[in-house]
Design a protein around this motif. Sequence first.
Motif, PDB file in Angstrom:
ATOM      1  N   GLN A  30      -8.035 -29.460  64.372  1.00 39.06           N
ATOM      2  CA  GLN A  30      -7.281 -28.495  63.575  1.00 39.06           C
ATOM      3  C   GLN A  30      -7.860 -27.121  63.868  1.00 39.06           C
ATOM      4  OE1 GLN A  30      -6.826 -29.454  59.380  1.00 39.06           O
ATOM      5  NE2 GLN A  30      -7.102 -31.641  59.814  1.00 39.06           N
ATOM      6  N   LYS A  46      -7.990 -23.309  62.843  1.00 40.22           N
ATOM      7  CA  LYS A  46      -7.717 -22.487  61.666  1.00 40.22           C
ATOM      8  C   LYS A  46      -8.288 -21.089  61.861  1.00 40.22           C
ATOM      9  CE  LYS A  46      -7.514 -26.365  58.454  1.00 40.22           C
ATOM     10  NZ  LYS A  46      -7.805 -26.845  57.086  1.00 40.22           N
ATOM     11  N   THR A 101     -11.180 -24.444  54.310  1.00 40.08           N
ATOM     12  CA  THR A 101     -10.187 -23.408  54.048  1.00 40.08           C
ATOM     13  C   THR A 101     -10.851 -22.040  54.120  1.00 40.08           C
ATOM     14  OG1 THR A 101      -9.056 -24.922  52.535  1.00 40.08           O
ATOM     15  CG2 THR A 101      -8.418 -22.621  52.434  1.00 40.08           C
TER      16      THR A 101
END
Length: 715
Positions: free
Chosen positions: A228, A230, A284
Amino acid sequence: MAVPTQFAYRTSKNLGAVDAAPVYQPLPGFTRPEGNLRCCVYSPCGRYFAWASPERVTVADASIGHVITTLPAENVFELGFSPLGSFIITWQRPSKDDNGDAVKNLKVWTVLEGENPGIEADEHTVVGRFVQKSQTGWNLQYTFDERYCARVVTNEIQFYESQDLGTVWNKLRVEGVSDFAVSPGKNHSIAVFVPERKGQPAAVKVYNVPQFDGPVSQKNFFKGDIVQLKWNNEGTTLIVLAQTEVDKSGKSYYGETTLYLLSANGGFDSRIELDKDGPIHDVTWSPNSKEFGVVYGYMPAKTTIFDTRAKATHSFALGPRNTIIFSPHGRFVLVAGFGNLAGQMDIYDLEKNYQKICTIEASNASVCEWSPDGKHILTATTSPRLRVDNGVRIWHVGGGLMYNENLQELYHVTWRPQSPTMHPIEDPLHPVPTPHASALEYLGNVKTPSKPAGAYRPPGARGQVTPLAFKREDEGGAAYVSNGSLSLGIGVNGFGKPRKREVPGAELAPEEGDGTTNAAVDGDEQLSKAALKNKKKREAKKAKDAAEKAAGLTPAPEKSLPGAFPSSSRSPDRRDRKGHERNRSRGYVEPRPHSRPDRRDAKRAQDRQQQQQPHLKTPPAPAPAPTPTSKSNGVPPPPLKAPPKESPPHPDVTVTSPGTPSQDKKTRALLKKLRAIDDLKMRRAGGEKLEGTQIKKMDTEEEVRKELEGLGWNE
């Protein structure tokens, strides 16, 4: 009056748009479409709201709900917008035309606000068509200013100018590329991922568009099948969450996870070291692009805030959590546990030294999002994960429920994107807004348990303190350690003393401190309780025999009398049983019993056998006479020999001793060879032509017979 926030939802039968805080009412001017609606989406800028029906795609103004335009696209399954809302992208299922060629199922349309909303846009508004077979990663990726867009094909990333999608503007050639991510910042960077191939490590490379001569930043690593990518909001730093499909160490069913950090200018790259074993549940970025949060480790998981140099700045309390979300303004952070966890949400205020504000119970929630104003949290239970209790709930950051709406088969719910500048944050905790009537009704119907339900405890353990072995790490227990295998030498979940093997019915081994010597304890640690008991019995018997021998009480060995049992530590019954088994092992075949034996037949056979062989019964041994003791010297005289007694006649049984086992085996082999020679003679006498090896074998007959004579075998 502040601009109200807005959310939209899609069920199996219709679609709705609702103005949230502070009014909580359906969007005025929006006609709720009904039927089989496959998808709906807001544009990133928040200007448009679009949904797809089997016949067409409809685009509406998100502020007032009026339809702007419709697109003649049938059976659309995915919708997307460009960052500024200038283009809308549709994806249909792959198909083939009459000639067998793949149909271009990915189309890019221009969003035109026509004067007459009833007139559909035509095919001239399509600015690009592509063949896109996979639904995963189907959409184009645009730069922040919509100047360029990109899509991945075999071994390269193709770039287009947004106004001309028919011509490839530039290509980034990367062998084996499988995924990429365009930076949302103003630097026009792109990160590409190449998985492991032919023993080569996986790699993440960052390029500046359009300088594709070489990467400005790169990180190579193993254990990376999928990733992923990000970016932070400024596009200056990239987080890489790498994951393997299989965990070779056996610690997890879901593969291994590792975390890496790269700067877009190549000035920094590092692996993020985590101080708790276990998987990485979530990561995050904060909206300020200066910090990010990670939830990791075996349950109870640990949540830590890191800066852009991968240094931990704060760690929250351990708990069953797997989700972390920052508020749009970056002031609050939500740490929650969804999925197979209870659904608790902890809210922390980052500006007040990470102070915990409240804990919200949102059980069975499958969607959780911050509102654009940073004061409310939306949770929803959706299908098909859970087909009952579907609905939308909105919570205040202080912990109170503000709105509730129950829906049938809810499939999708999302906030309307709005800029944080439209909702300046003042003091979100004061004053607390008034809940909607639906929230008050829901709270009035919820049954609160009078007594908190805890874990089940058996009657014998009730009223006692919970042992540390059964407590989570955040409740005072020891940390969970997984070694990838089940070990019988470790207590429950790694707690307590090493477990010992227990034999039902055996006496318990003495524990430490009960009087046993240190040497015995050290030597007997590895023995089971039954083995330890037997060892003590043997030692006690040896000590007793030694004491009797020292006192002169051990009788001298006697010559065995005929018919008497030899002196041995075994009982006569066990000796007879052992001898019986030894006799049966040589050529003895136990008769197979009938499936249904008759008791009367067995009784008759037993009586007949006793009548035929009466002499086989063993007479009882005479009792030993008392030994007189001489009074002169006190020394017992030598034992008297029993007079010879006529023994009963024994049956005439002739036993042929076969000799040693090795001689028997050799004799059998020689006899087998002799039989083979005789067979060859018969075949040659019958006129059969023998081979040379067979004739040589016949010539060895005399040697074989001599060897048999040497072993004592006679015909």
